[in-house]
Design an enzyme around this catalytic site. Sequence first.
Site, PDB file in Angstrom:
ATOM      1  CG  LEU A  65      -1.899  -1.223   1.200  1.00  0.00           C
ATOM      2  CD1 LEU A  65      -2.617  -1.087   2.409  1.00  0.00           C
ATOM      3  CD2 LEU A  65      -2.820  -1.321   0.189  1.00  0.00           C
ATOM      4  N   PRO A  66       0.281   2.481  -0.332  1.00  0.00           N
ATOM      5  CG  PRO A  66      -1.061   4.031  -1.163  1.00  0.00           C
ATOM      6  CD  PRO A  66      -1.117   2.828  -0.257  1.00  0.00           C
ATOM      7  CE  LYS A 171      11.588   1.896  -1.713  1.00  0.00           C
ATOM      8  NZ  LYS A 171      12.298   1.281  -3.361  1.00  0.00           N
ATOM      9  CE  LYS A 240       5.438   6.159   0.550  1.00  0.00           C
ATOM     10  NZ  LYS A 240       6.154   4.766   0.387  1.00  0.00           N
TER      11      LYS A 240
HETATM   12  P1  NDP Z   1       0.173   2.710  -6.273  1.00  0.00           P
HETATM   13  O1  NDP Z   1      -0.264   4.216  -5.905  1.00  0.00           O
HETATM   14  O2  NDP Z   1       0.041   2.653  -7.795  1.00  0.00           O
HETATM   15  O3  NDP Z   1      -1.033   1.909  -5.445  1.00  0.00           O
HETATM   16  C1  NDP Z   1      -1.588   1.793  -4.226  1.00  0.00           C
HETATM   17  C2  NDP Z   1      -2.134   0.917  -3.841  1.00  0.00           C
HETATM   18  O4  NDP Z   1      -2.687   1.210  -2.684  1.00  0.00           O
HETATM   19  C3  NDP Z   1      -3.438   0.583  -4.858  1.00  0.00           C
HETATM   20  O5  NDP Z   1      -3.679  -0.709  -4.660  1.00  0.00           O
HETATM   21  C4  NDP Z   1      -4.448   1.252  -4.038  1.00  0.00           C
HETATM   22  O6  NDP Z   1      -5.824   0.982  -4.177  1.00  0.00           O
HETATM   23  C5  NDP Z   1      -3.866   1.004  -2.525  1.00  0.00           C
HETATM   24  N1  NDP Z   1      -4.688   2.049  -1.589  1.00  0.00           N
HETATM   25  C6  NDP Z   1      -4.499   3.333  -1.635  1.00  0.00           C
HETATM   26  N2  NDP Z   1      -4.980   3.860  -0.603  1.00  0.00           N
HETATM   27  C7  NDP Z   1      -5.545   2.963   0.091  1.00  0.00           C
HETATM   28  C8  NDP Z   1      -6.424   2.789   1.223  1.00  0.00           C
HETATM   29  N3  NDP Z   1      -6.713   4.069   1.886  1.00  0.00           N
HETATM   30  N4  NDP Z   1      -6.920   1.780   1.677  1.00  0.00           N
HETATM   31  C9  NDP Z   1      -6.657   0.592   0.909  1.00  0.00           C
HETATM   32  N5  NDP Z   1      -5.983   0.673  -0.194  1.00  0.00           N
HETATM   33  C10 NDP Z   1      -5.237   1.778  -0.382  1.00  0.00           C
HETATM   34  O7  NDP Z   1       1.351   2.304  -5.436  1.00  0.00           O
HETATM   35  P2  NDP Z   1       2.482   1.571  -6.028  1.00  0.00           P
HETATM   36  O8  NDP Z   1       2.104   0.155  -6.156  1.00  0.00           O
HETATM   37  O9  NDP Z   1       3.482   2.376  -6.948  1.00  0.00           O
HETATM   38  O10 NDP Z   1       3.519   1.407  -4.468  1.00  0.00           O
HETATM   39  C11 NDP Z   1       2.806   0.663  -3.512  1.00  0.00           C
HETATM   40  C12 NDP Z   1       4.160   0.638  -2.413  1.00  0.00           C
HETATM   41  O11 NDP Z   1       5.315  -0.012  -3.037  1.00  0.00           O
HETATM   42  C13 NDP Z   1       4.427   2.049  -1.850  1.00  0.00           C
HETATM   43  O12 NDP Z   1       4.730   2.022  -0.591  1.00  0.00           O
HETATM   44  C14 NDP Z   1       5.722   2.497  -2.817  1.00  0.00           C
HETATM   45  O13 NDP Z   1       6.471   3.549  -2.347  1.00  0.00           O
HETATM   46  C15 NDP Z   1       6.353   0.985  -2.973  1.00  0.00           C
HETATM   47  N6  NDP Z   1       7.358   1.149  -4.060  1.00  0.00           N
HETATM   48  C16 NDP Z   1       6.708   1.595  -5.257  1.00  0.00           C
HETATM   49  C17 NDP Z   1       7.478   1.284  -6.574  1.00  0.00           C
HETATM   50  C18 NDP Z   1       7.245   1.792  -7.924  1.00  0.00           C
HETATM   51  O14 NDP Z   1       8.182   1.577  -8.685  1.00  0.00           O
HETATM   52  N7  NDP Z   1       5.903   1.948  -8.175  1.00  0.00           N
HETATM   53  C19 NDP Z   1       8.964   0.761  -6.556  1.00  0.00           C
HETATM   54  C20 NDP Z   1       9.530   0.518  -4.978  1.00  0.00           C
HETATM   55  C21 NDP Z   1       8.547   0.580  -3.927  1.00  0.00           C
HETATM   56  P3  NDP Z   1      -6.739   1.781  -5.245  1.00  0.00           P
HETATM   57  O15 NDP Z   1      -6.417   0.715  -6.508  1.00  0.00           O
HETATM   58  O16 NDP Z   1      -8.225   1.381  -4.707  1.00  0.00           O
HETATM   59  O17 NDP Z   1      -6.217   3.157  -5.684  1.00  0.00           O
END
Ligand code: NDP
Length: 295
Positions: A65-66, A171, A240
């Site tokens: 998650l975020p 991280k 963040k």
């Molecule tokens: P995204 O913003 O693409 O996706 C976030 C996910 O969290 C979605 O499934 C979203 O659901 C869900 N979400 C958001 N808010 C809530 C909430 N209040 N309750 C429940 N679910 C929620 O993020 P990423 O997939 O890119 O990143 C996920 C994690 O991985 C983060 O911590 C990021 O920092 C880390 N990361 C990301 C990388 C990247 O290249 N993208 C690389 C390395 C780490 P919905 O579909 O409903 O919006």
Amino acid sequence: MKVAFLGLGDIGSLMAAHLARDPFELVVWNRTVAKAQTFARDHRARVAPTPAEAVSGADVVITCLPSSVEVEAILHGENGMLDAFRKGSVLVDCTSGDPPTSRSIAAELGGRGVDFIDAPVSGGTVAAKSGSLTVMWGGEALVFERVRPVIEAFGKKIVHAGQVGSGDALKAINNALLAVHILSTAEGLAVLVKAGVDPKVALEVINASSGRSNSSENLIPQRVLTRAFPRTFRLALLEKDIGIAAVLADDLGVRTPVISLAAERFHEAREKLGEEADHVEAVKMIEQENGIEIK
Ligand code: NDP
């Protein structure tokens, strides 16, 4: 092995895809249910309607998650995970979270016979797709051994950072360096553009010299010079992460003015560019401030 994966975002969906095959039995949950349904249509996975139903019966639960705030929310919220975990299961939090929240979740779950490790990842969506992420985890070695096959399904370089929260700390600092490199490389190139040096020529030299970084070698040539700016990692998430790094430094009494300034600049960039911008778009802020384009 029964695995639940919660959070099918930009990176989560690519990680979960590696678990939609033997020897795993995969259940997914996503806040926006349509994304989970699309995932289940394309992969061998079942959709759970709530976080509680996703984790009930799972041996290993993965959250992506975020931030730790959202992990807490699906733990304690309505139909949350907390009361549904099977005793003896493990929560592997692949969110880039914050160390104090991870420690408090680990303590709370520990009292209920559920183990926790923080296991943030790096390598971006490219490594997530090929199953070659770097995974930095915090927690107990015996707990890790129970989830090793799951982590190895999407991870290649898998490193024990220390106690619970250490993966998050590592991280956050890695991403603080990424943020500093993006800003400093863009600032340097802005100066060179104004000095009449072609940015391609500048990068050719920088990338053969000591000023190089992943930003100069990959991000800027592939995404800025081309003006492509693809969305792979939201700027809001990098803001963040550098914020977590700045708070961590503060809590530990370490003076980090460069990281603090980069955190302020990413905060400004998030306000200007919004929640959906990619992290590399921070370069646009520097371009606009200086009336140039790096291309
Ligand atoms: P995204 O913003 O693409 O996706 C976030 C996910 O969290 C979605 O499934 C979203 O659901 C869900 N979400 C958001 N808010 C809530 C909430 N209040 N309750 C429940 N679910 C929620 O993020 P990423 O997939 O890119 O990143 C996920 C994690 O991985 C983060 O911590 C990021 O920092 C880390 N990361 C990301 C990388 C990247 O290249 N993208 C690389 C390395 C780490 P919905 O579909 O409903 O919006």
